[in-house]
Motif scaffolding. Structure first.
Motif, PDB file in Angstrom:
ATOM      1  N   GLU A 134       6.682  31.609  36.701  1.00 10.77           N
ATOM      2  CA  GLU A 134       7.213  32.968  36.696  1.00 10.77           C
ATOM      3  C   GLU A 134       6.903  33.701  37.998  1.00 10.77           C
ATOM      4  N   SER A 135       7.802  34.587  38.364  1.00 11.56           N
ATOM      5  CA  SER A 135       7.648  35.410  39.564  1.00 11.56           C
ATOM      6  C   SER A 135       6.674  36.544  39.279  1.00 11.56           C
ATOM      7  N   ASN A 136       6.362  37.312  40.332  1.00 11.30           N
ATOM      8  CA  ASN A 136       5.517  38.493  40.152  1.00 11.30           C
ATOM      9  C   ASN A 136       6.107  39.422  39.099  1.00 11.30           C
ATOM     10  N   GLU A 137       7.421  39.676  39.218  1.00 12.12           N
ATOM     11  CA  GLU A 137       8.083  40.587  38.295  1.00 12.12           C
ATOM     12  C   GLU A 137       8.011  40.077  36.857  1.00 12.12           C
ATOM     13  N   GLN A 138       8.175  38.778  36.676  1.00 10.94           N
ATOM     14  CA  GLN A 138       8.136  38.205  35.333  1.00 10.94           C
ATOM     15  C   GLN A 138       6.728  38.236  34.743  1.00 10.94           C
ATOM     16  N   LEU A 139       5.722  37.985  35.572  1.00  8.55           N
ATOM     17  CA  LEU A 139       4.337  38.066  35.107  1.00  8.55           C
ATOM     18  C   LEU A 139       3.985  39.512  34.745  1.00  8.55           C
ATOM     19  N   HIS A 140       4.452  40.448  35.565  1.00 12.62           N
ATOM     20  CA  HIS A 140       4.213  41.856  35.272  1.00 12.62           C
ATOM     21  C   HIS A 140       4.900  42.261  33.976  1.00 12.62           C
ATOM     22  N   GLU A 141       6.111  41.754  33.760  1.00 16.73           N
ATOM     23  CA  GLU A 141       6.851  42.057  32.533  1.00 16.73           C
ATOM     24  C   GLU A 141       6.116  41.513  31.314  1.00 16.73           C
ATOM     25  N   ARG A 142       5.571  40.320  31.442  1.00 16.64           N
ATOM     26  CA  ARG A 142       4.814  39.702  30.345  1.00 16.64           C
ATOM     27  C   ARG A 142       3.560  40.522  30.036  1.00 16.64           C
ATOM     28  N   LEU A 143       2.842  40.917  31.072  1.00 15.39           N
ATOM     29  CA  LEU A 143       1.654  41.749  30.876  1.00 15.39           C
ATOM     30  C   LEU A 143       2.032  43.090  30.258  1.00 15.39           C
ATOM     31  N   GLY A 144       3.114  43.681  30.763  1.00 21.32           N
ATOM     32  CA  GLY A 144       3.543  44.969  30.245  1.00 21.32           C
ATOM     33  C   GLY A 144       3.878  44.911  28.768  1.00 21.32           C
ATOM     34  N   TYR A 185       0.645  50.627  30.923  1.00 20.11           N
ATOM     35  CA  TYR A 185       2.003  50.113  30.750  1.00 20.11           C
ATOM     36  C   TYR A 185       2.940  50.749  31.785  1.00 20.11           C
ATOM     37  N   GLY A 186       2.808  52.057  31.974  1.00 22.11           N
ATOM     38  CA  GLY A 186       3.632  52.746  32.962  1.00 22.11           C
ATOM     39  C   GLY A 186       3.389  52.234  34.369  1.00 22.11           C
ATOM     40  N   ASP A 187       2.136  51.941  34.696  1.00 15.50           N
ATOM     41  CA  ASP A 187       1.796  51.451  36.033  1.00 15.50           C
ATOM     42  C   ASP A 187       2.335  50.045  36.275  1.00 15.50           C
ATOM     43  N   VAL A 188       2.217  49.186  35.270  1.00 12.59           N
ATOM     44  CA  VAL A 188       2.711  47.818  35.467  1.00 12.59           C
ATOM     45  C   VAL A 188       4.230  47.809  35.567  1.00 12.59           C
ATOM     46  N   LYS A 189       4.905  48.700  34.838  1.00 13.85           N
ATOM     47  CA  LYS A 189       6.364  48.755  34.880  1.00 13.85           C
ATOM     48  C   LYS A 189       6.871  49.380  36.185  1.00 13.85           C
ATOM     49  N   SER A 190       6.047  50.212  36.812  1.00 16.81           N
ATOM     50  CA  SER A 190       6.454  50.865  38.059  1.00 16.81           C
ATOM     51  C   SER A 190       5.989  50.106  39.297  1.00 16.81           C
ATOM     52  N   GLY A 191       5.476  48.891  39.111  1.00 16.77           N
ATOM     53  CA  GLY A 191       5.124  48.032  40.241  1.00 16.77           C
ATOM     54  C   GLY A 191       3.778  48.294  40.865  1.00 16.77           C
ATOM     55  N   LYS A 192       2.876  48.927  40.129  1.00 14.94           N
ATOM     56  CA  LYS A 192       1.566  49.247  40.685  1.00 14.94           C
ATOM     57  C   LYS A 192       0.520  48.158  40.462  1.00 14.94           C
ATOM     58  N   PHE A 193       0.920  47.047  39.840  1.00 16.30           N
ATOM     59  CA  PHE A 193      -0.024  45.954  39.614  1.00 16.30           C
ATOM     60  C   PHE A 193      -0.072  45.031  40.832  1.00 16.30           C
ATOM     61  N   PRO A 194      -1.224  44.382  41.074  1.00 18.09           N
ATOM     62  CA  PRO A 194      -1.329  43.430  42.194  1.00 18.09           C
ATOM     63  C   PRO A 194      -0.304  42.303  42.072  1.00 18.09           C
TER      64      PRO A 194
END
Length: 295
Positions: free
Chosen positions: A178-188, A281-290
């Motif tokens: 999974e890409s960064n975006e997909q990993l972030h989506e999974r975490l979110g 959740y808001g931070d991970v969806k807005s791209g603030k995660f590493p």
């Protein structure tokens, strides 16, 4: 698990009987006139597994081993949740997850489940008696009755139930990296599930919360959110491989280290932790995660 072929579809037959115990002296509402489609909605918890007929046991069957295997499933736990849009989810305590569609057949005398993953169909028959809510699943493979008891009724906003399909996408293992975006989506989606778990517990006014069916890397405190110092196996298995599970773990770990959340305490830790989780959740969806590159 034994499967039977019928019209090119694999069918597993389960019998289902719902008992409603009645007591005129009880303060419980009379459920006999409530439509079965409403009674069945909600979350059901596996209570025990009992043999159907001792005389039909296979002579070569190891009775003690069979009992041990059945008891292991009871100990680890299993829940099934039914929703008004004809979807269901099934979660075991070890993290195994299944979902699909359910509907009535045979003029409302039976229920059919269609697993989204296996495309198998499960037939279940029910009957109404008295005023206690229990479900008895007659498992032909095990020659045993799997008794489930009503754990929670359906929420008014059922799509915000923590075990509703769209709040459990994080449980579905991907078939490729999974890409960064997909990993972030999974975490979110995982954070969203936990937030709804807290919210639903507050709505239902429960005195405690069980995370048995929501195991992951978040550590819930009384008024705070942290990260576990290990990765649970059941959570790790939801990722493409161990490496990506570790990357997602470090993403959250590093985010928490840099987080500047300063929400006020309300005195209600359900609400406080919910507020923190939706902020995360808001931070991970807005791209603030590493991102992977920084791990």
């Amino acid at each position: 698990m034994i499967k039977f072929s019928l019209n090119k579809i694999q069918f597993l037959f389960l019998g289902l009987i719902i008992f409603l115990g009645c007591n005129n002296k009880s303060d419980k509402p009379n459920l006999e006139n409530v439509p079965i489609e409403k009674l069945i909605l909600g979350t059901w918890h596996l209570l025990n597994i009992d043999p159907i007929n001792e005389s039909k046991k296979n002579a070569q069957q190891d009775d003690l081993l069979t009992e041990a295997n059945d008891n292991e499933l009871v100990v680890q736990g299993l829940i099934i949740s039914f929703f008004p849009d004809s979807t269901y989810t099934e979660i075991k305590g070890n993290g195994e997850y299944e979902f699909g569609k359910w509907y009535f057949i045979n003029d409302g005398e039976s229920i059919c489940f269609i697993s989204n993953e296996t495309k198998n169909a499960v037939f279940a028959r029910f009957e109404l008696e008295n005023n206690n809510l229990n479900i008895n699943l007659i498992n032909k493979t095990k020659n045993a009755i799997m008794k489930l008891t009503k754990h929670f009724d359906i929420l008014a906003e059922y799509k915000k139930d923590p075990f509703y399909l769209s709040n459990n996408l994080w449980r579905i293992k991907p078939n490729q990296s999974e890409s960064n975006e997909q990993l972030h989506e999974r975490l979110g989606n995982y954070f969203k599930h936990l937030a709804y778990l807290l919210k639903s517990s507050s709505i239902r006014n429960t005195s405690s919360i069980s995370f048995v069916f929501s195991e992951g890397i978040v550590k819930i405190y009384n008024g705070g959110i942290g990260v576990l110092n290990f990765i649970p196996i059941s959570w790790e298995k939801t990722f493409f491989n161990e490496d990506e599970a570790n990357i997602a773990y470090k993403m959250f770990q590093r985010y928490l280290f840099k987080s500047d959340y300063h929400g006020a305490s309300s005195g209600d830790w359900y609400k406080d932790d919910y507020d923190i989780l939706i902020s995360i959740y808001g931070d991970v969806k807005s791209g603030k995660f590493p991102k992977k590159e920084s791990i």
